[in-house]
Motif scaffolding. Structure first.
Motif, PDB file in Angstrom:
ATOM      1  N   GLY A 194     -41.410 -36.143  -4.443  1.00 54.75           N
ATOM      2  CA  GLY A 194     -42.135 -36.252  -5.577  1.00 54.75           C
ATOM      3  C   GLY A 194     -43.466 -36.929  -5.729  1.00 54.75           C
ATOM      4  O   GLY A 194     -44.008 -37.127  -4.714  1.00 54.75           O
ATOM      5  N   PRO A 195     -44.523 -36.383  -6.608  1.00 54.92           N
ATOM      6  CA  PRO A 195     -45.679 -36.470  -6.543  1.00 54.92           C
ATOM      7  C   PRO A 195     -46.028 -37.969  -6.242  1.00 54.92           C
ATOM      8  O   PRO A 195     -45.217 -38.645  -6.824  1.00 54.92           O
ATOM      9  N   ASN A 196     -47.693 -37.719  -5.943  1.00 53.39           N
ATOM     10  CA  ASN A 196     -48.113 -38.787  -5.732  1.00 53.39           C
ATOM     11  C   ASN A 196     -48.123 -39.562  -7.734  1.00 53.39           C
ATOM     12  O   ASN A 196     -48.473 -39.042  -8.071  1.00 53.39           O
ATOM     13  N   VAL A 252     -30.862 -43.775   6.390  1.00 51.75           N
ATOM     14  CA  VAL A 252     -31.615 -43.333   5.931  1.00 51.75           C
ATOM     15  C   VAL A 252     -32.421 -42.599   4.828  1.00 51.75           C
ATOM     16  O   VAL A 252     -31.737 -42.366   4.783  1.00 51.75           O
ATOM     17  N   VAL A 253     -32.876 -43.591   4.190  1.00 51.69           N
ATOM     18  CA  VAL A 253     -33.952 -43.473   3.635  1.00 51.69           C
ATOM     19  C   VAL A 253     -35.264 -43.477   3.924  1.00 51.69           C
ATOM     20  O   VAL A 253     -35.959 -43.903   4.204  1.00 51.69           O
ATOM     21  N   PHE A 254     -36.466 -41.437   3.645  1.00 48.71           N
ATOM     22  CA  PHE A 254     -37.758 -41.671   3.583  1.00 48.71           C
ATOM     23  C   PHE A 254     -37.703 -41.017   3.121  1.00 48.71           C
ATOM     24  O   PHE A 254     -37.115 -40.174   2.089  1.00 48.71           O
ATOM     25  N   SER A 255     -39.063 -41.031   2.438  1.00 45.35           N
ATOM     26  CA  SER A 255     -39.890 -40.618   1.605  1.00 45.35           C
ATOM     27  C   SER A 255     -41.417 -39.291   2.004  1.00 45.35           C
ATOM     28  O   SER A 255     -41.755 -39.381   3.412  1.00 45.35           O
ATOM     29  N   THR A 256     -40.681 -38.143   1.777  1.00 47.62           N
ATOM     30  CA  THR A 256     -42.018 -37.663   2.504  1.00 47.62           C
ATOM     31  C   THR A 256     -42.371 -36.028   1.118  1.00 47.62           C
ATOM     32  O   THR A 256     -41.901 -35.716   0.056  1.00 47.62           O
ATOM     33  N   HIS A 257     -43.705 -35.837   1.687  1.00 49.76           N
ATOM     34  CA  HIS A 257     -43.982 -34.375   1.193  1.00 49.76           C
ATOM     35  C   HIS A 257     -43.854 -33.536   1.376  1.00 49.76           C
ATOM     36  O   HIS A 257     -44.448 -32.352   1.575  1.00 49.76           O
ATOM     37  N   ASP A 258     -43.305 -33.425   3.021  1.00 49.84           N
ATOM     38  CA  ASP A 258     -43.351 -32.752   3.472  1.00 49.84           C
ATOM     39  C   ASP A 258     -41.915 -31.949   3.534  1.00 49.84           C
ATOM     40  O   ASP A 258     -40.653 -32.499   3.620  1.00 49.84           O
ATOM     41  N   VAL A 261     -42.456 -27.202  -7.237  1.00 48.06           N
ATOM     42  CA  VAL A 261     -43.789 -27.428  -7.312  1.00 48.06           C
ATOM     43  C   VAL A 261     -42.795 -26.708  -9.197  1.00 48.06           C
ATOM     44  O   VAL A 261     -44.174 -27.391  -9.710  1.00 48.06           O
ATOM     45  N   ARG A 262     -41.803 -25.869  -9.215  1.00 46.06           N
ATOM     46  CA  ARG A 262     -41.639 -25.701 -10.453  1.00 46.06           C
ATOM     47  C   ARG A 262     -41.861 -26.602 -11.580  1.00 46.06           C
ATOM     48  O   ARG A 262     -41.616 -26.599 -13.247  1.00 46.06           O
ATOM     49  N   ILE A 263     -40.994 -28.128 -11.287  1.00 49.76           N
ATOM     50  CA  ILE A 263     -41.557 -29.099 -11.609  1.00 49.76           C
ATOM     51  C   ILE A 263     -42.149 -29.643 -11.708  1.00 49.76           C
ATOM     52  O   ILE A 263     -42.854 -30.730 -12.836  1.00 49.76           O
ATOM     53  N   ALA A 264     -43.035 -30.040 -10.448  1.00 50.37           N
ATOM     54  CA  ALA A 264     -44.052 -31.109 -10.729  1.00 50.37           C
ATOM     55  C   ALA A 264     -44.979 -30.101 -11.876  1.00 50.37           C
ATOM     56  O   ALA A 264     -47.092 -30.501 -11.702  1.00 50.37           O
ATOM     57  N   LYS A 265     -45.457 -28.725 -11.662  1.00 47.69           N
ATOM     58  CA  LYS A 265     -46.793 -28.224 -11.888  1.00 47.69           C
ATOM     59  C   LYS A 265     -46.947 -28.735 -13.407  1.00 47.69           C
ATOM     60  O   LYS A 265     -45.990 -28.542 -14.159  1.00 47.69           O
ATOM     61  N   PRO A 266     -48.261 -28.870 -13.312  1.00 48.27           N
ATOM     62  CA  PRO A 266     -49.093 -29.533 -15.160  1.00 48.27           C
ATOM     63  C   PRO A 266     -48.510 -27.893 -15.698  1.00 48.27           C
ATOM     64  O   PRO A 266     -48.549 -26.662 -15.513  1.00 48.27           O
TER      65      PRO A 266
END
Lengths: 296, 436
Positions: free
Chosen positions: A37-39, A185-191, A291-296
């Motif tokens: 998810g985005p910041n 294991v639960v991890f968050s990532t931007h990668d 990107v499709r979801i989070a793009k403004p």
């Protein structure tokens, strides 16, 4: 398969802003679950609620079969996004301290310390003071501190950020070993590439709400086979003003194109413009979906 | 509670191993001991510079005998004058100036200029009327060193002694006889008689100022030093964990309340160990210098420990809450000031309690929870001590206050610990405390 974590209708507000909005989620036991998810979308707030660091305004959270998430805390290893260590402590004292807070005995902690320090390629450093370690070493020690009590559930917030490829590889193997030992294991990532390669299931949160949740395959199939990866003699220039191109992601040597129409018709038009060296109809990457979801 | 004890143990080890603890343990007694020894070694030899001054005698009969007494004083010969003490410091050298027949203001101006040019240190006028016992006139001393009081004090004693001699002579009275007849009996300050365990009556012991006041003041000072050094250390520990992002790791393992309690217990244990070492050292020193160690009774030590523990919980919680609410050390300094004042104000009022330990003001102040660790303890150390009900009331009030402050600090700690980027305002902290 039972769930290691279950969230039902969880909502959390800060100063009137909903950081997490009516979120329901189930993390199967023994899986590797990726949070993307985005910041500012609510990832950290969700992880903190699972850890009982924050309490939800509404909804229920069950961790390792217990609704009292505080009671399950000893069986959960946690690596927060922003992390630090006691500079003046030795690694041994730090690991003993963190391990004892999770209820482990000193003998178990010492045995685990020896094993994981070797696994992290840091053998013989247990009596080194933290302030003498490099950034990469510190990050690996922070990971060892999170798993020192052999948790049943491991929650990692951005575990690979800032690591060089070699250290990231070591850490990735350690995460996989924890899963092999039976941990969830639960991890968050931007990668996105890491999430694609490592996670059994991926969850995406956007503006506090769940927008994706499932296996990579199911998510990709939801978005159809409208993506083409191609390489031509003219690069991205060959795609200018083509009517069936909806979006282009230019990697220089390779272009990823989202189409509106039929891929075969598009290939014919493209071949008329340039020599086509590579043409692959594929499903959209996680990066593209993100990107499709989070793009403004 | 188990986790709070693990945190406490870690805090204790960290604090005891810290440089601040070692410096406090070694350096402070060394500095204090050196200061005491320096004061003792130099108290009689601090100033040996001669002071030359002018004396203008309008009586015409004081200057000569005065100069004779000054000569004896400067040569170190004991004086027959019973009011003139032996010389300890500088010599005082008089230069007689005959009064002018003209305007005395001119003479005063001339002598003032000589003082300014440093030819003289000061000048003194002995008015003619001084020989009249009914006169209310004064000896006038002129100087540009208003803070130097050794010379005017010596002049007052010496000139008055000469003047009295002259008054007795003029009245044809034998001064030596008067001195003998008017000699006052001293008063011995004693404690009370008591019957010992063996049935024998034990004579009252002489009151010793060091024992009566020295020990209470030392106990008060120890309490003050301990709180002023220990409580801010807790604040530093919380800020360090918050700034280096350790807090979130910890509250992934323990509840914020357990974390705070662990810190308070660790801080309290460290302070008690430090105090124990100071008290043991202090007892050895007072026993060596005056045999006063028996004045520090087990009951005083017990009350000290109880009040110290309660005070550390009250002030420690406040500092921990400030640490959690602030984003950096600079912000915390501003917020610390009012709490520091709460610690300092009772110490400023200790003089009042020392003078009248059973007075209304002392009683009321010693029941205030933030002042009780200092003032009630001081009253306990001063004989005969406050009534037991007052001690019990102060302990109950302090315990209730400690519970309330720990509860409120826990709420601030929980919210503040995760807040990054800016320090909380007082209003925000009140909101956190009152939030459900």
């Amino acid at each position: 398969m039972s769930n290691a974590i279950s969230l039902t209708g969880v909502t959390k507000q800060f100063n009137g802003t909903r950081a997490v909005d009516d979120l329901s989620l189930s993390v199967p036991a023994g899986s590797i679950y990726g949070f993307i998810g985005p910041n500012g979308s609510g990832k950290t707030t969700t992880l903190r609620m699972i850890m009982h660091i924050l309490l939800p305004d509404r909804g229920e959270i069950e961790v390792l079969g217990s609704r009292d998430t505080a009671a399950a805390r000893d069986r959960v290893g946690y690596l927060p996004e922003e992390r630090g260590l006691y500079k003046k402590m030795t690694i041994r004292r730090l690991l003993r301290y963190y391990g004892r807070l999770k209820g482990a005995s000193i003998s178990d902690i010492d045995a685990a310390s020896d094993y994981w320090m070797g696994r992290m390629e840091l053998p013989g450093l247990l009596d080194r003071q933290i302030e003498t370690l490099s950034k990469g070493m510190s990050q690996k020690i922070q990971f060892v501190a999170a798993i020192i009590a052999n948790p049943a559930l491991l929650i990692l917030n951005e575990p690979f950020s800032g690591l060089d490829p070699v250290n990231a590889h070591v850490l990735k193997d350690a995460v996989l070993e924890m899963r092999q030992r039976g941990a969830t294991v639960v991890f968050s990532t931007h990668d996105m590439a890491t999430a694609e390669r490592m996670c059994d299931r991926i969850f995406m949160i956007f503006r506090g709400r769940k927008v994706l949740d499932g296996t990579l395959e199911s998510i990709q199939s939801e978005y159809g086979a409208d993506t083409v990866r191609l390489r031509t003699s003219q690069g991205a220039a060959a795609l200018v003003d083509m009517p069936d191109v909806e979006a282009v992601n230019d990697f220089g040597q390779l272009q990823e194109v989202r189409l509106k129409g039929d891929p075969q018709a598009f290939l014919a038009r493209l071949a008329a413009r340039a020599s086509v060296y590579h043409f692959e109809v594929t499903r959209p990457s996680l990066q593209d979906i993100f990107v499709r979801i989070a793009k403004p | 509670m188990r986790k709070a004890l693990i945190v406490a143990q870690s805090e204790f080890v960290t604090l005891v191993k810290s440089k601040a603890f070692l410096v406090g343990l070694i350096l402070m007694p060394v500095v204090m001991g050196t200061s005491i020894m320096l004061v003792r070694a130099t108290k009689d030899a601090t100033d040996m510079k001669d002071r030359t001054f002018a004396i203008v005698d309008y009586t015409g009969v004081v200057a000569e005998p005065f100069k004779a007494v000054a000569n004896l004083y400067n040569s170190g010969t004991p004086s027959a004058m019973d009011t003139v003490l032996p010389r300890k410091g500088a010599r005082f050298i008089p230069v007689e100036i005959k009064p002018s027949e003209g305007n005395p203001e001119e003479l005063r101006l001339d002598l003032s200029n000589r003082v300014r040019k440093q030819e003289l240190f000061a000048f003194v006028e002995v008015p003619a009327e001084i020989l009249d016992p009914a006169s209310t006139t004064s000896i006038r001393y002129y100087s540009d060193h208003p803070s130097y009081n050794a010379l005017p004090q010596w002049l007052r004693a010496t000139i008055n002694a000469v003047v009295l001699n002259e008054r007795f002579r003029r009245a044809s009275i034998d001064r030596a006889l008067v001195v003998r007849l008017t000699k006052q009996a001293p008063i011995d300050e004693l404690g009370l008689f008591e019957r010992g365990a063996d049935g024998e009556i034990k004579a009252a012991e002489e009151v010793n100022a060091a024992r009566a006041y020295g020990i209470p003041v030392a106990v008060l000072a120890l309490m003050y030093i301990t709180i002023m050094t220990s409580a801010p250390q807790l604040l530093n520990s919380v800020i360090e964990e918050k700034m280096s992002r350790i807090s979130e790791v910890l509250i992934g393992s323990v509840t914020p309340f357990e974390l705070m309690m662990g810190k308070l217990l660790g801080g309290a244990a460290t302070s008690i160990v430090l105090c124990g070492i100071y008290i043991a050292g202090g007892l050895i020193v007072v026993q060596y210098w005056g045999g006063y160690a028996s004045a520090v009774t087990p009951s005083i030590l017990g009350w000290f420990l109880l009040y110290l523990t309660l005070a550390l919980f009250i002030f420690g919680s406040l500092f921990v809450a400030i640490g959690a609410a602030c984003n950096d050390l600079k912000d915390s300094q501003n917020m610390m000031t009012p709490v520091m004042l709460l610690v300092m104000i009772p110490v400023f009022t200790a003089g009042t309690v020392l003078r009248a330990p059973d007075g209304t003001l002392a009683t009321v102040l010693s029941l205030v929870p933030t002042a009780a660790p200092f003032l009630m303890l001081l009253r306990i150390c001063l004989q005969p001590g406050p009534p037991m009900w007052q001690i019990v009331v102060s302990v109950v009030i302090m315990t209730c206050t400690a519970l309330a402050v720990v509860w409120a600090a826990g709420k601030i700690f929980r919210t503040g610990l995760l807040m990054q980027g800016k320090s909380a305002t007082l209003g925000e902290m009140v909101k956190w405390v009152t939030a459900k």
